[in-house]
Write an enzyme that holds these catalytic residues in place. Sequence first.
Site, PDB file in Angstrom:
ATOM      1  CG  HIS A 175      -3.420  11.407  -0.992  1.00 26.38           C
ATOM      2  ND1 HIS A 175      -2.262  11.669  -1.562  1.00 26.38           N
ATOM      3  CD2 HIS A 175      -3.019  10.465   0.177  1.00 26.38           C
ATOM      4  CE1 HIS A 175      -1.201  10.975  -0.916  1.00 26.38           C
ATOM      5  NE2 HIS A 175      -1.580  10.349   0.105  1.00 26.38           N
ATOM      6  CD  GLU A 176      -5.079   9.674   3.263  1.00 31.48           C
ATOM      7  OE1 GLU A 176      -4.968   8.569   3.380  1.00 31.48           O
ATOM      8  OE2 GLU A 176      -4.172  10.486   3.618  1.00 31.48           O
ATOM      9  CG  HIS A 207      -3.674   5.782   0.335  1.00 31.91           C
ATOM     10  ND1 HIS A 207      -2.474   5.573  -0.426  1.00 31.91           N
ATOM     11  CD2 HIS A 207      -3.116   6.906   0.963  1.00 31.91           C
ATOM     12  CE1 HIS A 207      -1.442   6.244  -0.265  1.00 31.91           C
ATOM     13  NE2 HIS A 207      -2.023   7.322   0.531  1.00 31.91           N
TER      14      HIS A 207
HETATM   15 ZN   LIG Z   1      -0.883   9.056   1.414  1.00 26.81          ZN
END
Ligand SMILES: [Zn+2]
Length: 286
Positions: free
Chosen positions: A186-187, A190
């Site tokens: 998830h990171e 980003h």
């Molecule tokens: Zn996030």
Amino acid sequence: MAITINGKEFADMEEFSRRGRGCATKIPTPVDMFRVDEELLSNRQRRVSFDTLHIEIRFIHLTYGSQGLISLEQRERQVELLNDAFSGSNLVFGYNEELTRSVDNHDWYRMGHGSFAEREAKSALSSDPTKYLNFYTAGLQNGLLGWATFPFDLAGDPVRDGVVVLDESLPGGNAAPFNLGMTAVHEVGHWLGLYHTFQDGCSGFGDHVEDTPAHSGPNYGKPADGQPHNACNAGEFAPIHNYMNYVDDEWMNELTDKQENRVKEQIMMYRTGLLNNDKSCHLEAL
Ligand SMILES: [Zn+2]
């Protein structure tokens, strides 16, 4: 039964998971988002892409005594998960075990998002962020699982670039239901320019990706399949398996075609140093 994760006590596992995914990645401003869309659009007209891009991870494990130690198996499994998740963008992650660092420092281990400790640790420990993915693990507080910096912030603040994740979120950690390594996926999403799928809720441009259905807010836990949940538009389903939502690790397994494409576009626009650093990488005209 009360449990303690990195010094913070929770009534039980349910309370920990109810607090949600705890991603502290900043919410981009409307001005930022508009600028990024404009820049991606103008860059698209160059019609250049890459076939395969190798990205070298630099693991930096902040520790405090015996806390925060990460095993070789955990690193290897985490890299496999990143490769599975981003294969659709033709990314291949790797790392050099000999360059992996563990650094014992209490303040850095307990770093908060945007803190002086974060900046101090990163200033001391980061590798050239235009060439490498700096991947920090630490004993984050208050149920926080991680945060990342966006590609479009690299030029303005290179020292902070990278991802920071809770040590116990790596595969085999104790932060269930967030201990299968999906926090890092998830990171890194980003870090490669993706917003949360619930960005802007049901207003505006959502996450600026056309094939992720807009939904009003995060989904938690393991929502049932085949239901709209909090999708904004009739006939659509909230993206409950998307890596950029807030569901449990076990539930995360997809990026859409247009998210994968946006990742490539973000690299072509803002992380071209990765392309230059990959000797095997060939640019191709579309
Ligand atoms: Zn996030």
